[in-house]
Design a protein around this motif. Structure first.
Motif, short mmCIF file in Angstrom:
data_model
loop_
_atom_site.label_atom_id
_atom_site.label_comp_id
_atom_site.label_asym_id
_atom_site.label_seq_id
_atom_site.Cartn_x
_atom_site.Cartn_y
_atom_site.Cartn_z
N GLN A 60 7.97 2.63 12.26
CA GLN A 60 7.16 3.55 11.49
C GLN A 60 7.85 4.91 11.48
OE1 GLN A 60 3.03 3.53 12.64
NE2 GLN A 60 3.10 1.36 13.10
N ALA A 121 -5.19 -1.64 7.00
CA ALA A 121 -4.62 -1.30 5.70
C ALA A 121 -4.35 0.20 5.57
CB ALA A 121 -5.53 -1.77 4.58
N TRP A 124 -1.16 1.05 7.15
CA TRP A 124 -0.04 0.60 6.32
C TRP A 124 0.14 1.51 5.11
CZ3 TRP A 124 -0.54 -2.64 1.63
CH2 TRP A 124 0.70 -2.99 1.10
N PRO A 128 4.43 2.63 4.91
CA PRO A 128 4.79 1.25 4.55
C PRO A 128 5.58 0.51 5.62
CG PRO A 128 5.19 2.73 2.71
CD PRO A 128 4.83 3.59 3.89
N ASN A 129 6.25 1.24 6.53
CA ASN A 129 6.97 0.59 7.61
C ASN A 129 6.03 -0.05 8.64
OD1 ASN A 129 9.38 1.32 6.43
ND2 ASN A 129 9.70 3.08 7.76
N LEU A 131 3.91 -2.32 8.01
CA LEU A 131 3.51 -3.64 7.52
C LEU A 131 3.56 -4.70 8.63
CD1 LEU A 131 2.65 -5.44 5.17
CD2 LEU A 131 5.07 -5.75 4.63
N ARG A 132 4.59 -4.69 9.43
CA ARG A 132 4.74 -5.67 10.50
C ARG A 132 3.61 -5.57 11.53
NH1 ARG A 132 9.87 -5.27 14.43
NH2 ARG A 132 9.11 -3.16 14.45
N LEU A 134 0.45 -4.89 10.84
CA LEU A 134 -0.87 -5.17 10.26
C LEU A 134 -1.68 -6.20 11.03
CD1 LEU A 134 -0.66 -3.26 7.86
CD2 LEU A 134 -1.25 -5.16 6.41
#
Length: 180
Positions: A60, A121, A124, A128-129, A131-132, A134
């Motif tokens: 992140q 969400a 995220w 966007p980093n 995502l893993r 989530l």
């Protein structure tokens, strides 16, 4: 965020973050703090196959900035934000406001799942980093929501969340780059 919730509480509720959203910290819940690191370890093990399949992925953004920082004040502010402020604000928003609102409209299972997925969400969407992370964040959200429902208080969820974030912060600050 807390100021906005206080305004809502005064206008539409009982005028108290404690009465309207369950915001309180009880010393009896201090033992909840240990569950955050336990959750962190269990979720890391559960996500290990995904990490191994994906290979090296970006951390992140905030984590990368922290790893590069040699500024003690920046590190102290990050720790304060991640371990104290974020758990209080996020638990008040996601379990105090959102979960309670969903519980008035849908089944408890749907409320827990919905608030947990939104919690994950939003992390995220902010980065966007993430995502893993989530699945781990959603699982953490479920545990925190169940605890909030069971106790009708945010004390336990805040402390679990603080322990979870503390573990992450310590791992980042003492990661391989800092130890070598």
């Amino acid at each position: 965020s807390l100021g906005a919730l206080l305004v809502v509480s005064k206008a539409k509720g009982q005028g108290s973050l404690r009465a309207d959203f369950g915001l309180q910290v009880r010393t009896a819940d201090a033992r909840s703090l240990w569950f955050g690191p336990v959750m962190q370890g269990l979720l890391w093990l559960a996500l290990l196959p995904l990490v191994l399949i994906e290979g090296d992925v970006e951390n992140q953004r905030l984590v990368e900035e922290l790893k590069r920082s040699d500024d003690a004040l920046a590190v102290a502010l990050f720790v304060l934000g991640a371990v104290v402020l974020a758990p209080i604000v996020e638990e008040t928003l996601y379990r105090g406001l959102l979960l309670r609102a969903l519980l008035r409209r849908v089944s408890p299972g749907a409320a827990v799942l919905g608030s947990s997925l939104i919690f994950a969400a939003v992390h995220w969407l902010g980065d966007p980093n993430a995502l893993r992370s989530l699945p781990a964040l959603a699982a953490l959200g479920v545990v925190l929501a169940l605890r909030a429902m069971r106790t009708n208080s945010l004390s336990g969820p805040i402390l679990i969340h603080a322990g979870f974030n503390l573990t992450t912060t310590v791992l980042v600050l003492l990661g391989p780059e800092k130890l070598s």
